[in-house]
Scaffold this active site. Structure first.
Site, PDB file in Angstrom:
ATOM      1  N   ASP A 110       1.806   4.261   2.612  1.00 52.31           N
ATOM      2  CA  ASP A 110       0.754   4.820   2.052  1.00 52.31           C
ATOM      3  C   ASP A 110       1.312   6.032   1.297  1.00 52.31           C
ATOM      4  O   ASP A 110       1.462   5.911  -0.045  1.00 52.31           O
ATOM      5  CB  ASP A 110      -0.029   5.501   3.273  1.00 52.31           C
ATOM      6  CG  ASP A 110      -1.646   5.748   2.727  1.00 52.31           C
ATOM      7  OD1 ASP A 110      -1.773   5.573   1.540  1.00 52.31           O
ATOM      8  OD2 ASP A 110      -2.324   6.170   3.602  1.00 52.31           O
ATOM      9  N   ASP A 111       1.801   7.191   1.801  1.00 49.74           N
ATOM     10  CA  ASP A 111       2.276   8.207   1.177  1.00 49.74           C
ATOM     11  C   ASP A 111       3.558   8.748   2.029  1.00 49.74           C
ATOM     12  O   ASP A 111       3.458   9.594   2.497  1.00 49.74           O
ATOM     13  CB  ASP A 111       1.270   9.367   1.129  1.00 49.74           C
ATOM     14  CG  ASP A 111      -0.194   8.986   0.390  1.00 49.74           C
ATOM     15  OD1 ASP A 111      -0.056   8.943  -0.856  1.00 49.74           O
ATOM     16  OD2 ASP A 111      -0.748   8.655   1.113  1.00 49.74           O
TER      17      ASP A 111
ATOM     18  N   GLU B 137     -10.874   3.437   6.153  1.00 43.96           N
ATOM     19  CA  GLU B 137      -9.740   4.333   6.636  1.00 43.96           C
ATOM     20  C   GLU B 137     -10.460   5.569   7.492  1.00 43.96           C
ATOM     21  O   GLU B 137     -10.257   5.792   8.377  1.00 43.96           O
ATOM     22  CB  GLU B 137      -9.142   4.871   5.396  1.00 43.96           C
ATOM     23  CG  GLU B 137      -8.167   6.058   5.901  1.00 43.96           C
ATOM     24  CD  GLU B 137      -7.394   6.744   4.613  1.00 43.96           C
ATOM     25  OE1 GLU B 137      -7.960   6.585   3.431  1.00 43.96           O
ATOM     26  OE2 GLU B 137      -6.341   7.278   4.853  1.00 43.96           O
TER      27      GLU B 137
ATOM     28  N   HIS C  65      -9.451   0.929  -0.897  1.00 48.47           N
ATOM     29  CA  HIS C  65      -9.446   1.625   0.502  1.00 48.47           C
ATOM     30  C   HIS C  65     -10.972   1.494   1.018  1.00 48.47           C
ATOM     31  O   HIS C  65     -11.993   2.247   0.539  1.00 48.47           O
ATOM     32  CB  HIS C  65      -9.024   3.143   0.376  1.00 48.47           C
ATOM     33  CG  HIS C  65      -7.876   3.432  -0.092  1.00 48.47           C
ATOM     34  ND1 HIS C  65      -7.037   2.946  -0.988  1.00 48.47           N
ATOM     35  CD2 HIS C  65      -6.734   4.228   0.532  1.00 48.47           C
ATOM     36  CE1 HIS C  65      -5.658   3.353  -1.190  1.00 48.47           C
ATOM     37  NE2 HIS C  65      -5.649   4.087  -0.217  1.00 48.47           N
TER      38      HIS C  65
ATOM     39  N   HIS D 193       0.705  -1.385  -0.003  1.00 50.94           N
ATOM     40  CA  HIS D 193      -0.018   0.050   0.004  1.00 50.94           C
ATOM     41  C   HIS D 193       0.761   1.155   0.047  1.00 50.94           C
ATOM     42  O   HIS D 193       1.518   1.839   1.064  1.00 50.94           O
ATOM     43  CB  HIS D 193      -0.954   0.026   1.210  1.00 50.94           C
ATOM     44  CG  HIS D 193      -1.950   1.034   1.262  1.00 50.94           C
ATOM     45  ND1 HIS D 193      -3.237   0.822   1.987  1.00 50.94           N
ATOM     46  CD2 HIS D 193      -1.861   2.379   0.666  1.00 50.94           C
ATOM     47  CE1 HIS D 193      -3.857   2.164   1.983  1.00 50.94           C
ATOM     48  NE2 HIS D 193      -2.983   3.165   1.214  1.00 50.94           N
TER      49      HIS D 193
ATOM     50  N   HIS E 243       1.180   4.817  -2.453  1.00 51.85           N
ATOM     51  CA  HIS E 243       0.801   5.529  -3.719  1.00 51.85           C
ATOM     52  C   HIS E 243       2.115   6.261  -4.199  1.00 51.85           C
ATOM     53  O   HIS E 243       2.739   7.052  -3.442  1.00 51.85           O
ATOM     54  CB  HIS E 243      -0.023   6.670  -3.296  1.00 51.85           C
ATOM     55  CG  HIS E 243      -1.319   6.095  -2.668  1.00 51.85           C
ATOM     56  ND1 HIS E 243      -2.722   5.864  -3.217  1.00 51.85           N
ATOM     57  CD2 HIS E 243      -1.693   5.638  -1.278  1.00 51.85           C
ATOM     58  CE1 HIS E 243      -3.553   5.313  -2.426  1.00 51.85           C
ATOM     59  NE2 HIS E 243      -2.726   5.228  -1.113  1.00 51.85           N
TER      60      HIS E 243
END
Ligand code: ADE
Ligand code: ZN
Length: 344
Positions: free
Chosen positions: A285-286, A207, A204, A24, A26
């Site tokens: 994630d980011d 969340e 997703h 996961h 991005h």
């Protein structure tokens, strides 16, 4: 005897060397401020920030939407194939340094095609970065195309159409962006069309959205894994179902902290998820926006909730069994985790 409590340097070295997959992440969320500036300059784009420090100072979020607004703005510096390649390679270098050996990365084509960047430009750049990462770093990877859920079903169908010539380069499709108000049901038809093309499905869910969205993701959309899934714990029957099905949850602790899904890491549900028998994994994630790549997510959470050596080995194994590698590859990767744990 070696000290393998979660606060020790030995523990950190153990986790760094442990083979791990990231499921996961991005790719647009791995755009570090330094590279953002470099690409802005390369492409003649003026950023609304004067310095890298100013950009970092803007990364204070109270919820998902706060973050998304800044994240889409940052992605505006990505124009050419070389930009996407540089972005991907920078991420893979960080992953390799963290002991990551495989990644299944998300990308948001609509963020780029809506600005006039061709779908082909994005694909060629990312694929070039992935190829070079495998050759030079030994890191394998797969691509997951995400539909932006704040946009329409029609736009998602158009994106799927653009993806058709690239099917052999895609492992799956996912749903990301603003969750609340955009339930999985809104995209059930386009996700089914993607499945009919042989693609895996992720979404997703849970969340920020309620347990009902996770139910929809599993029962209506029939996802192959759930991204995040934290709020599933609010519903006992849902939790039991996820345990029974062995559904992989791609959990992102530092993201949850930065987007205020948890007030502090020591109350993060990761340890609870493992004790309930959920197939949780750890992911960033980011990472450029949330303050940590894969290893930092493992270590910060381990320190905060007291993950044991056994827990991190379980998490690493889950990352491979929950991946979209073939069954043979999964068995090989899990064997590597076991061999590493036995030797250290
Ligand atoms: N896009 C990038 N990061 C995201 C996240 N954490 N949730 C939803 N959409 C995203
Ligand atoms: Zn995400």
């Amino acid at each position: 005897m070696t000290d393998t409590t979660s606060a020790s340097a030995d523990f950190a070295n153990f986790v760094r060397g442990l083979p791990k997959a990231e499921l996961h992440m991005h790719i647009e969320g791995s755009l570090e401020p330094e590279l953002m500036f470099e690409l802005a300059q390369r492409n003649g784009i003026t950023l609304p920030y004067g310095s890298v420090d100013e950009i970092r100072a803007a990364y204070a979020f109270s919820n998902l939407q706060d973050f998304l607004d800044i994240y889409y703005q940052g992605a505006g510096v990505l124009i050419t194939e070389a930009d996407f390649k540089d972005l991907a390679l920078a991420y893979f270098k960080r992953l390799a340094a963290d002991g990551g050996t495989h990644a299944e990365i998300f990308f948001d084509p609509q963020t780029h095609t809506d600005r006039g960047v061709a779908f082909e430009t994005v694909m060629k750049g990312l694929l070039a970065g992935m190829k070079e990462a495998e050759e030079t770093l030994g890191v394998t990877s797969k691509l997951i195309l995400c539909f932006l859920r704040h946009l329409s079903e029609e736009s998602a169908f158009e994106t799927l159409e653009q993806a058709k010539p690239w099917l052999s380069n895609l492992a799956g499709v996912g749903l990301d962006s603003s969750e609340v108000g955009h339930p999985p049901a809104k995209f059930a038809r386009v996700l089914q069309a993607a499945r009919d093309l042989g693609l895996k499905i992720v979404a997703h869910a849970g969340e920020e959205g309620p347990p009902a969205y996770v139910w929809e993701a599993i029962d209506l959309v029939k996802v192959d894994r759930i991204d995040h899934g934290n709020r599933a714990l609010e519903d006992e029957a849902l939790t039991a179902r996820l345990v029974k099905d062995g559904t992989t949850l791609t959990v992102c602790p530092l993201s949850n902290l930065k987007l205020c899904g948890v007030p502090s890491l020591d109350v993060h549900p990761l340890k609870t998820m493992l004790s309930l028998g959920l197939k949780a994994t750890v992911n960033s994630d980011d990472p450029a926006y949330f303050g940590g790549y894969l290893l930092e997510n493992y270590l910060a959470t381990a320190g905060a909730v007291g993950l044991t050596r056994e827990d991190v080995v379980t998490l690493a194994k889950n990352s491979f069994t929950g991946s979209f590698l073939s069954e043979t590859e999964k068995a090989e990767r899990v064997a590597k985790v076991e061999a590493y744990a036995a030797a250290h």
